[in-house]
Design a protein around this motif. Structure first.
Motif, mmCIF file in Angstrom:
data_model
loop_
_atom_site.group_PDB
_atom_site.id
_atom_site.type_symbol
_atom_site.label_atom_id
_atom_site.label_comp_id
_atom_site.label_asym_id
_atom_site.label_seq_id
_atom_site.Cartn_x
_atom_site.Cartn_y
_atom_site.Cartn_z
ATOM 1 N N GLU A 37 -20.760 9.456 -70.672
ATOM 2 C CA GLU A 37 -22.052 8.852 -70.970
ATOM 3 C C GLU A 37 -22.196 8.734 -72.479
ATOM 4 O O GLU A 37 -21.449 9.360 -73.242
ATOM 5 N N ALA A 38 -23.207 7.944 -72.912
ATOM 6 C CA ALA A 38 -23.476 7.814 -74.348
ATOM 7 C C ALA A 38 -24.921 7.422 -74.575
ATOM 8 O O ALA A 38 -25.520 6.673 -73.795
ATOM 9 N N THR A 39 -25.467 7.952 -75.647
ATOM 10 C CA THR A 39 -26.788 7.550 -76.113
ATOM 11 C C THR A 39 -26.633 7.061 -77.547
ATOM 12 O O THR A 39 -25.511 6.846 -78.025
ATOM 13 N N GLU A 40 -27.723 6.943 -78.237
ATOM 14 C CA GLU A 40 -27.661 6.466 -79.620
ATOM 15 C C GLU A 40 -26.927 7.434 -80.526
ATOM 16 O O GLU A 40 -26.237 7.024 -81.461
ATOM 17 N N SER A 41 -27.029 8.750 -80.246
ATOM 18 C CA SER A 41 -26.462 9.751 -81.150
ATOM 19 C C SER A 41 -25.485 10.720 -80.484
ATOM 20 O O SER A 41 -24.802 11.470 -81.180
ATOM 21 N N ILE A 42 -25.387 10.691 -79.169
ATOM 22 C CA ILE A 42 -24.567 11.664 -78.437
ATOM 23 C C ILE A 42 -23.643 10.943 -77.465
ATOM 24 O O ILE A 42 -24.010 9.929 -76.861
ATOM 25 N N VAL A 43 -22.421 11.456 -77.334
ATOM 26 C CA VAL A 43 -21.549 11.029 -76.227
ATOM 27 C C VAL A 43 -21.219 12.252 -75.386
ATOM 28 O O VAL A 43 -21.069 13.367 -75.926
ATOM 29 N N LYS A 44 -21.162 12.040 -74.103
ATOM 30 C CA LYS A 44 -20.723 13.101 -73.212
ATOM 31 C C LYS A 44 -19.288 12.807 -72.814
ATOM 32 O O LYS A 44 -18.964 11.693 -72.390
ATOM 33 N N ALA A 69 -5.703 5.021 -69.413
ATOM 34 C CA ALA A 69 -4.321 5.312 -69.020
ATOM 35 C C ALA A 69 -3.428 4.079 -69.045
ATOM 36 O O ALA A 69 -2.208 4.200 -68.947
ATOM 37 N N LYS A 70 -4.016 2.888 -69.185
ATOM 38 C CA LYS A 70 -3.226 1.658 -69.154
ATOM 39 C C LYS A 70 -2.981 1.084 -70.547
ATOM 40 O O LYS A 70 -2.354 0.035 -70.682
ATOM 41 N N GLY A 71 -3.489 1.770 -71.593
ATOM 42 C CA GLY A 71 -3.198 1.339 -72.951
ATOM 43 C C GLY A 71 -4.317 0.604 -73.655
ATOM 44 O O GLY A 71 -4.186 0.269 -74.835
ATOM 45 N N ASN A 72 -5.419 0.340 -72.963
ATOM 46 C CA ASN A 72 -6.541 -0.321 -73.615
ATOM 47 C C ASN A 72 -7.361 0.709 -74.394
ATOM 48 O O ASN A 72 -7.319 1.902 -74.088
ATOM 49 N N TYR A 73 -8.105 0.248 -75.407
ATOM 50 C CA TYR A 73 -8.895 1.192 -76.195
ATOM 51 C C TYR A 73 -10.332 0.697 -76.350
ATOM 52 O O TYR A 73 -10.636 -0.500 -76.220
ATOM 53 N N LEU A 74 -11.211 1.646 -76.638
ATOM 54 C CA LEU A 74 -12.624 1.362 -76.861
ATOM 55 C C LEU A 74 -13.090 2.190 -78.045
ATOM 56 O O LEU A 74 -12.958 3.422 -78.038
ATOM 57 N N LEU A 75 -13.650 1.535 -79.055
ATOM 58 C CA LEU A 75 -14.203 2.242 -80.205
ATOM 59 C C LEU A 75 -15.582 2.776 -79.839
ATOM 60 O O LEU A 75 -16.440 2.034 -79.341
ATOM 61 N N VAL A 76 -15.794 4.057 -80.090
ATOM 62 C CA VAL A 76 -17.060 4.686 -79.728
ATOM 63 C C VAL A 76 -18.213 4.053 -80.502
ATOM 64 O O VAL A 76 -19.334 3.941 -79.995
ATOM 65 N N SER A 77 -17.947 3.600 -81.717
ATOM 66 C CA SER A 77 -18.991 2.952 -82.520
ATOM 67 C C SER A 77 -19.476 1.648 -81.896
ATOM 68 O O SER A 77 -20.554 1.155 -82.240
ATOM 69 N N ASP A 78 -18.694 1.075 -80.964
ATOM 70 C CA ASP A 78 -19.080 -0.170 -80.299
ATOM 71 C C ASP A 78 -19.930 0.063 -79.057
ATOM 72 O O ASP A 78 -20.384 -0.905 -78.423
ATOM 73 N N LEU A 79 -20.130 1.327 -78.667
ATOM 74 C CA LEU A 79 -20.965 1.618 -77.500
ATOM 75 C C LEU A 79 -22.422 1.327 -77.807
ATOM 76 O O LEU A 79 -22.919 1.616 -78.901
ATOM 77 N N SER A 80 -23.110 0.782 -76.826
ATOM 78 C CA SER A 80 -24.520 0.460 -76.990
ATOM 79 C C SER A 80 -25.357 1.727 -77.157
ATOM 80 O O SER A 80 -25.017 2.796 -76.632
ATOM 81 N N ALA A 81 -26.458 1.622 -77.901
ATOM 82 C CA ALA A 81 -27.400 2.741 -78.033
ATOM 83 C C ALA A 81 -28.200 2.943 -76.757
ATOM 84 O O ALA A 81 -28.764 4.016 -76.533
ATOM 85 N N PRO A 83 -28.458 3.864 -73.047
ATOM 86 C CA PRO A 83 -27.604 4.654 -72.142
ATOM 87 C C PRO A 83 -27.083 3.865 -70.942
ATOM 88 O O PRO A 83 -25.916 4.009 -70.565
ATOM 89 N N ALA A 84 -27.943 3.019 -70.351
ATOM 90 C CA ALA A 84 -27.503 2.259 -69.177
ATOM 91 C C ALA A 84 -26.420 1.254 -69.549
ATOM 92 O O ALA A 84 -25.416 1.108 -68.842
ATOM 93 N N GLN A 85 -26.621 0.565 -70.673
ATOM 94 C CA GLN A 85 -25.625 -0.408 -71.115
ATOM 95 C C GLN A 85 -24.329 0.293 -71.515
ATOM 96 O O GLN A 85 -23.222 -0.188 -71.223
ATOM 97 N N ALA A 86 -24.443 1.455 -72.184
ATOM 98 C CA ALA A 86 -23.250 2.213 -72.578
ATOM 99 C C ALA A 86 -22.471 2.680 -71.361
ATOM 100 O O ALA A 86 -21.233 2.642 -71.345
ATOM 101 N N SER A 87 -23.170 3.128 -70.315
ATOM 102 C CA SER A 87 -22.496 3.570 -69.091
ATOM 103 C C SER A 87 -21.723 2.429 -68.456
ATOM 104 O O SER A 87 -20.607 2.623 -67.940
#
Length: 390
Positions: A37-44, A69-81, A83-87
């Motif tokens: 999960e992720a919020t504006e300031s915290i990631v779980k 596990a397949k080689g794709n990546y996601l930058l945490v800074s690109d996660l939405s603030a 929570p629903a959109q980040a999930s």
């Protein structure tokens, strides 16, 4: 020097990750965790404990990037603030596919190279593009390598690589969703190619020699089958690929001179003893021929800061045909691009494109093992000539 070399190998090992979910922290640590999960300031983040996931809350700024596990990546800074959109982003990320080709993320200038890696060391990476073009790049120009197996390897530290990953994200996602298609010739070459680098570092492990050569050329009345000739034809293409890879090792200023000398010795084993290489220059009229060893030695001493040598459109123009001496002869052609760079490895000092022709000889020999003699075949490269300057 030995101590430094050991440190480099250690760093390479620690930054190479198997195909699994991995999170990289801003302090350089990495863990086999997943984003949950992720919020504006915290990631779980989630860690598997038996059959259950243990969640931990981490400041968002402490986590740089996630790999699935397949080689794709996601930058945490690109996660939405939100929570629903980040999930939803996290869910889609872990369900996403990885690349069908190996990906090289070049830092400067920014570039994502789709390819099949044919050789990789602490100094250089050689590759074949889906279009059949062979190439080479210094490791110090890369930020990250993503393998089609799902593994990945940081060349820069994760913190230093993060801006490159962000800028390259669109290119990477395009390479994953719309992978470049391999040509039939590339499929054949990728299937048979073996890295000469192992030969440079451990030549005894890659260079097969007959236990006892009784005769170098034995006339064969019946000849080889069509299938056997097809196999040896592919080996001829493979040897041209190996030769090009050796050229990039020999001309690389960042590689230890002793390793380059070893590469010269291994490259010579691809050729007939009396083979020559024809050269030309845009700065000088006429063509000149050199014995293979002389040509390779001259290549090692070129005054460029770095060079890149690639061949494409490598094919037989004359198929292997049996001659009266029982051996088979053919001709392979390819388009060679040579580029010499200045001291900063960016300014092009010289470049030319030359159509090359390579004579090949498939010769038979007898091998004696435990008193039994068998007839074997080996394909060697002969004279390399210039068809036309482009």
């Amino acid at each position: 020097m030995k101590k430094r070399y050991t440190i480099i190998l250690f760093l390479l090992t620690t930054l190479t990750t198997q195909a699994q979910e991995t999170l990289y922290w801003a302090n350089g640590s990495s863990f086999p965790f997943k984003l949950v999960e992720a919020t504006e300031s915290i990631v779980k983040v989630g860690e598997m404990k038996g059959d259950r996931i243990v969640k931990r809350s981490v400041p968002k700024e402490n986590v740089l990037v996630a790999f699935n596990a397949k080689g794709n990546y996601l930058l945490v800074s690109d996660l939405s603030a939100d929570p629903a959109q980040a999930s939803l982003q996290i869910q889609n990320f872990y369900a996403s596919h990885g690349p069908q080709n190996d990906l090289l993320l070049q830092a400067n200038p920014l570039k994502v190279i789709e390819c099949t890696i044919s050789y990789k060391s602490e100094n250089v990476v050689n590759y074949i593009t889906p279009q059949g073009v062979t190439g080479s790049i210094n490791r110090n120009e890369l930020a990250l390598i993503i393998f089609k197996s799902g593994d990945h390897e940081f060349v820069l530290s994760p913190a230093d690589a993060a801006p490159v990953l962000k800028d390259a994200s669109a290119q990477v996602q395009k390479a994953i969703s719309q992978p470049a298609k391999k040509t039939a010739a590339t499929e054949i070459r990728a299937a048979v190619i073996k890295t000469p680098a192992t030969a440079v570092l451990e030549p005894s492990h890659t260079v097969e020699k007959p236990a006892e050569v009784v005769a170098s050329a034995i006339p064969q009345k019946n000849g080889l089958s069509k299938e056997e000739l097809g196999t040896y034809s592919q080996k001829g293409i493979k040897k041209v690929d190996e030769f090009v890879q050796y050229l990039n090792i020999i001309s690389d200023k960042s590689i230890d001179p002793d390793k380059k000398d070893e590469a010269i010795e291994q490259a010579l084993k691809l050729f007939l003893a009396d083979a020559t290489i024809e050269v030309s220059s845009a700065n000088r009229q006429g063509k000149r021929k050199y014995p293979v060893k002389d040509y390779l030695t001259r290549l090692k001493l070129l005054p460029y800061g770095s060079t890149n040598i690639s061949w494409n459109e490598v094919n037989y123009v004359n198929d292997l045909t049996q001659a009266s001496d029982g051996n088979y002869y053919g001709t392979i052609t390819g388009s060679q691009t040579f580029t010499g760079y200045g001291a900063n490895s960016q300014d092009v000092m010289y470049s030319d494109v030359t159509r090359k022709s390579v004579k090949v000889k498939l010769q038979s020999y007898k091998k004696s093992v435990e008193g039994q003699q068998t007839t074997n075949w080996d394909i060697l490269l002969g004279n390399v000539g210039i068809s036309v300057n482009q």
